[in-house]
Write a protein that holds these residues in place. Sequence first.
Motif, short mmCIF file in Angstrom:
data_model
loop_
_atom_site.label_atom_id
_atom_site.label_comp_id
_atom_site.label_asym_id
_atom_site.label_seq_id
_atom_site.Cartn_x
_atom_site.Cartn_y
_atom_site.Cartn_z
N PRO A 386 -7.51 36.52 25.07
CA PRO A 386 -6.72 35.40 25.59
C PRO A 386 -5.40 35.24 24.83
N GLN A 387 -4.69 34.17 25.11
CA GLN A 387 -3.38 33.95 24.52
C GLN A 387 -3.34 32.64 23.74
N THR A 388 -2.34 32.53 22.89
CA THR A 388 -2.09 31.25 22.23
C THR A 388 -0.58 31.02 22.14
N SER A 389 -0.19 29.75 22.23
CA SER A 389 1.24 29.45 22.21
C SER A 389 1.74 29.19 20.79
N LYS A 390 0.82 29.09 19.82
CA LYS A 390 1.27 28.86 18.43
C LYS A 390 0.35 29.56 17.45
N VAL A 391 0.96 30.16 16.45
CA VAL A 391 0.19 30.92 15.47
C VAL A 391 0.25 30.23 14.12
N THR A 392 -0.91 30.07 13.51
CA THR A 392 -0.93 29.54 12.13
C THR A 392 -1.66 30.56 11.25
N ALA A 393 -1.42 30.46 9.95
CA ALA A 393 -2.07 31.39 9.02
C ALA A 393 -3.58 31.17 9.04
N ALA A 397 -6.46 33.89 9.80
CA ALA A 397 -7.52 34.19 8.82
C ALA A 397 -8.89 34.13 9.50
N THR A 398 -9.09 33.14 10.35
CA THR A 398 -10.39 32.99 11.02
C THR A 398 -10.65 34.16 11.96
N ALA A 399 -9.65 34.50 12.76
CA ALA A 399 -9.83 35.62 13.69
C ALA A 399 -10.03 36.93 12.92
N SER A 400 -9.30 37.11 11.84
CA SER A 400 -9.41 38.35 11.07
C SER A 400 -10.79 38.47 10.45
N HIS A 401 -11.30 37.36 9.94
CA HIS A 401 -12.64 37.37 9.35
C HIS A 401 -13.67 37.78 10.39
N SER A 402 -13.50 37.24 11.58
CA SER A 402 -14.43 37.56 12.65
C SER A 402 -14.34 39.04 13.05
N MET A 403 -13.14 39.56 13.08
CA MET A 403 -12.96 40.99 13.40
C MET A 403 -13.64 41.85 12.33
N GLU A 404 -13.46 41.46 11.08
CA GLU A 404 -14.06 42.25 10.01
C GLU A 404 -15.59 42.17 10.05
N THR A 405 -16.08 41.01 10.42
CA THR A 405 -17.53 40.87 10.58
C THR A 405 -18.04 41.82 11.67
N ASN A 477 -13.49 32.56 21.61
CA ASN A 477 -13.70 31.14 21.32
C ASN A 477 -12.79 30.68 20.19
N ILE A 478 -12.55 31.52 19.22
CA ILE A 478 -11.65 31.14 18.12
C ILE A 478 -10.26 30.83 18.69
N THR A 479 -9.79 31.68 19.57
CA THR A 479 -8.46 31.46 20.16
C THR A 479 -8.45 30.24 21.08
N TYR A 480 -9.51 30.09 21.89
CA TYR A 480 -9.56 28.92 22.79
C TYR A 480 -9.55 27.62 21.98
N HIS A 481 -10.38 27.57 20.94
CA HIS A 481 -10.46 26.32 20.16
C HIS A 481 -9.16 26.06 19.43
N HIS A 482 -8.57 27.11 18.91
CA HIS A 482 -7.27 26.96 18.24
C HIS A 482 -6.23 26.42 19.22
N PRO A 488 -1.32 22.70 24.98
CA PRO A 488 -1.89 22.70 26.32
C PRO A 488 -2.62 24.01 26.64
N PHE A 489 -3.32 23.99 27.75
CA PHE A 489 -4.01 25.17 28.26
C PHE A 489 -3.02 26.30 28.52
N VAL A 490 -3.34 27.48 28.04
CA VAL A 490 -2.60 28.66 28.51
C VAL A 490 -3.61 29.64 29.10
N ALA A 491 -3.24 30.20 30.21
CA ALA A 491 -4.14 31.11 30.93
C ALA A 491 -4.35 32.39 30.12
N ASP A 492 -5.51 33.03 30.30
CA ASP A 492 -5.72 34.36 29.74
C ASP A 492 -4.79 35.34 30.46
#
Length: 551
Positions: A386-393, A397-405, A477-482, A488-492
Amino acid sequence: MHSFFSGMLLFATSPAYAFVQGDCIKHDFALTRLALQLSPGAAILCRYSPLQQHNAHRYWGEQYGKNATLVVSPHTRKDVSFAVQAASSSKLGRDLAFVGGGHGQTNASSTSGFLIDLSWMNSTRILHNVTLGDARVSTAIAYQGGATWKQVMDCTNGTGFTAVGARVGDVGVGGFSTGGGIGFLAGAYGYAIDRLRAMEVVLMSGEIVLATKTNKYSDLFWALQGGGGQFGIVTTFYQEAVPEPVSSEFGIWTVARESWERARLNTMQFFDSNDDPFSLMYYSLGYYPEHLTPGDLITTMVIVGIRFGAPHNQSPSPLTAYKNKTDGTIPTAKPTEQKTFNQTFSALLDGLVLKQSSFYKVPYGQATELSTPFFPYGYRRGFWGPQTSKVTAAYLATASHSMETYINESLVRGQIPATAVWVLQYMYPFQNGHAPISDTDTAWPHSLSAHQTLFSPAWTDAADDAFVIHNNDVLNNITYHHQASIGPFVADYPNYISPKAAGERVWGGNVKRLVQVKGKYDPQCRIHQGRVFASEVCVEKGWANVFEGKG
Ligand SMILES: Cc1cc2nc3c(=O)[nH]c(=O)nc-3n(C[C@H](O)[C@H](O)[C@H](O)COP(=O)(O)OP(=O)(O)OC[C@H]3O[C@@H](n4cnc5c(N)ncnc54)[C@H](O)[C@@H]3O)c2cc1C
Ligand SMILES: *[C@@H]1O[C@H](CO)[C@@H](O)[C@H](O)[C@H]1NC(C)=O
Ligand SMILES: *[C@@H]1O[C@H](CO)[C@@H](O)[C@H](O)[C@H]1NC(C)=O
Ligand SMILES: *[C@@H]1O[C@H](CO)[C@@H](O)[C@H](O)[C@H]1NC(C)=O
Ligand SMILES: *[C@@H]1O[C@H](CO)[C@@H](O)[C@H](O)[C@H]1NC(C)=O
Ligand SMILES: *[C@@H]1O[C@H](CO)[C@@H](O)[C@H](O)[C@H]1NC(C)=O
Ligand SMILES: *[C@@H]1O[C@H](CO)[C@@H](O)[C@H](O)[C@H]1NC(C)=O
Ligand SMILES: *[C@@H]1O[C@H](CO)[C@@H](O)[C@H](O)[C@H]1NC(C)=O
Ligand SMILES: *[C@@H]1O[C@H](CO)[C@@H](O)[C@H](O)[C@H]1NC(C)=O
Ligand SMILES: *[C@@H]1O[C@H](CO)[C@@H](O)[C@H](O)[C@H]1NC(C)=O
């Protein structure tokens, strides 16, 4: 005598009929007739014939390769039309599918029944001052529906004109251009769907039509702007050309683990402050074989900075200008001097310990070849996110941890997830003023601009499919919750559609109209592999899986 012999020679060098490999057509009248109708450049390939086997092996995700009962390889738009009509009268046509570049991830482009393989329709032309139905275009790149982006780029390279195409050369134009179309230059000029001016389409009736934004097929045109390949077969796309960049510079940096936190802060800052639509970056965590990154097979952070030399008179618009886009005002570019590669990326690299650093400068037409080795064939694959309109560190970190897991667990399961990667892809806000004004302007709602996430796992064992899809859900889910927490909602993004994503995640409020257009142009629901909009007949036959509302 003389004319007799030249006639024979002509026959020997250019046969009058399409090539048939195998003997699957003889008991089926629709197919024997098709063999007589097809042009000499076309072919019918029966199951287990060498060319059918070639077809089954050209899918990027190995799980999608199937042995079709028959493959038709058309050479002209009329061939496509004849094939569509034959499929409607042959019993094999019940399971119809068509394939462009074979990179799709929805299982739509393969079938064990009747397959139309468009890959022999792969030519590109550059047209100047052309009239396309009711549309006039000063320069259009006309690419046939079965081309790959490398084929298009080989044709446009060095001409001063190019198209917004995929960043990996073997991606097909067909799926790409009906599912959004994010190219290196999308941030500067808009997605491919926003640059299409006309499409030549073979309808399920066999009729060949030209659809534009404003002619009698405008509903079809709209649906093909992000609704995917569920409405007809596009034989030629006409994309308004963009100026070919004067240079393409790539920095590829492998970040030492001790600098990962810092790299995420720097990435966030780049996303917040970049003011050059011709520059972009990718943040990624992957598991790469040695020929791609040095050292042990290990989870690796790679950041990539890319800058295209803006053609003259195409200087970037200042960052503030696009902000008025929300009021419906298209900003006018105030020419400024484009920053150099080092000026653009020095802050991104500031304070980082790098394990490796490479720099490439290539002609624009060869830029896709730098990313192709990172996305090899030969695995079960996904290409989702999916997509996100804003990126934070913190989000990174959360997404990266999940990828490494995911990588660590894959290893425990005995997989070697080589070339598996999670990427965050920067997109210039509102595509520099080329985003649609309203979400209803195109089938894919994208008036609100966003950055793309991409989870591209690589695995070999079908028993791990569910495990991989679960990890995709976790990342999604990490991206959706973020996103829910910051805006606002952004479409996948349609071209990255996830296995279980509901239709409204991708097409938002446009599903209802997509269902109507599906019913109108494919009244028998003959195109029903992959994501199928819930027209009455598609529902009745049990093939629908994209419903209005939550479905
Ligand atoms: C390695 C890789 C790199 C990628 N890079 C990018 C990228 O940079 N930017 C981006 O936006 N996306 C990218 N994608 C996603 C890609 O755009 C989609 O997977 C797209 O569907 C691939 O198109 P295809 O023609 O190769 O696929 P196919 O599997 O052949 O087709 C996918 C779908 O499109 C339909 N289709 C194909 N041709 C036509 C046609 N002529 N007319 C109508 N429908 C058609 C098929 O029936 C099917 O439903 C990438 C994917 C991969 C695997
Ligand atoms: C397709 O046919 C070949 C040759 O018989 C076979 O090896 C292969 O497993 C088949 N593929 C599928 C997906 O059934
Ligand atoms: C693809 O679709 C076919 C039916 O056409 C189904 O049998 C197969 O399991 C699907 N594969 C994947 C990977 O979704
Ligand atoms: C492109 O099309 C031609 C025929 O038009 C065909 O011979 C060639 O193999 C095609 N290229 C690919 C990569 O499929
Ligand atoms: C474009 O076409 C118009 C009319 O058809 C013509 O007057 C004009 O000179 C053409 N421009 C170019 C650049 O060919
Ligand atoms: C692409 O064009 C450039 C000139 O702009 C040229 O140097 C290069 O060789 C071309 N590449 C190919 C593959 O044709
Ligand atoms: C937006 O437009 C308004 C009125 O046209 C103008 O006053 C304002 O300065 C603009 N804002 C930006 C950020 O450009
Ligand atoms: C850009 O930065 C790199 C690394 O710091 C340096 O080696 C290179 O000389 C710089 N290039 C220019 C044109 O300044
Ligand atoms: C994954 O495994 C590596 C190597 O054992 C370890 O350093 C890292 O902390 C693990 N990461 C996660 C998120 O489990
Ligand atoms: C993802 O979120 C949805 C909705 O909150 C939830 O139902 C689902 O269980 C979550 N999936 C995973 C794998 O976390």
